[in-house]
Design a protein around this motif. Sequence first.
Motif, PDB file in Angstrom:
ATOM      1  N   SER A  78       0.837  -1.203   0.000  1.00  0.00           N
ATOM      2  CA  SER A  78       0.000   0.000   0.000  1.00  0.00           C
ATOM      3  C   SER A  78       0.874   1.256   0.000  1.00  0.00           C
ATOM      4  CB  SER A  78      -0.914  -0.009   1.220  1.00  0.00           C
ATOM      5  OG  SER A  78      -1.598   1.208   1.346  1.00  0.00           O
ATOM      6  N   GLN A  79       1.914   1.254   0.826  1.00  0.00           N
ATOM      7  CA  GLN A  79       2.803   2.408   0.908  1.00  0.00           C
ATOM      8  C   GLN A  79       3.533   2.645  -0.416  1.00  0.00           C
ATOM      9  OE1 GLN A  79       5.134   1.125   4.270  1.00  0.00           O
ATOM     10  NE2 GLN A  79       3.945   2.397   5.705  1.00  0.00           N
ATOM     11  N   GLY A 113       2.223   2.124  -3.264  1.00  0.00           N
ATOM     12  CA  GLY A 113       1.238   2.512  -4.265  1.00  0.00           C
ATOM     13  C   GLY A 113       0.826   1.411  -5.224  1.00  0.00           C
ATOM     14  N   MET A 154      -1.684  -0.289  -5.846  1.00  0.00           N
ATOM     15  CA  MET A 154      -3.105  -0.391  -5.523  1.00  0.00           C
ATOM     16  C   MET A 154      -3.802  -1.530  -6.266  1.00  0.00           C
ATOM     17  SD  MET A 154      -3.160   1.624  -3.132  1.00  0.00           S
ATOM     18  CE  MET A 154      -4.859   1.640  -2.636  1.00  0.00           C
TER      19      MET A 154
END
Length: 150
Positions: A84-85, A87, A89
């Motif tokens: 998540s950190q 990106g 997604m």
Amino acid sequence: MALPEFDSSVGHSFGLEFDGIQIKSITEVTGLKMEQDVIEYKSNSAADGKYLVKKLPGRWKAGEVTLTRPLTEDNSFDKWVKDSQLGKMGDVRKGGAIVVYDYEGSAVKRYKVTNAWPKSLEVNSLKAGDTSVLTEKLVLTYERCEVEGA
């Protein structure tokens, strides 16, 4: 497991299921909420002209849920947060369910969450000599929550 009439269930334990991965060691679930906007439709009645307000269901609201579990060697939360950190997604947004288990380990109820991803991961206080169980709290944000099978 069907419960007898006028009987209630005790949440013995909780789990998280995403992409075929089951994490059954969840000890606390907070903030699980299904909510939607309310639309007020205002009009006057055709018969006598009285002012009327009718409430209608609107859009679903996104939510957040916090899952707490004992600190273990399982790094599934860590990897999910790291992706998540970074990106990623496409890999991070997941559909799955939060499951309530009874004392025999049978699923009592399932709450389906759509497009969930980790917002934060927190480890409780680290104190030398403390005898309490170390826990980690994962906050998931999701686009929709609904009772599965309803």
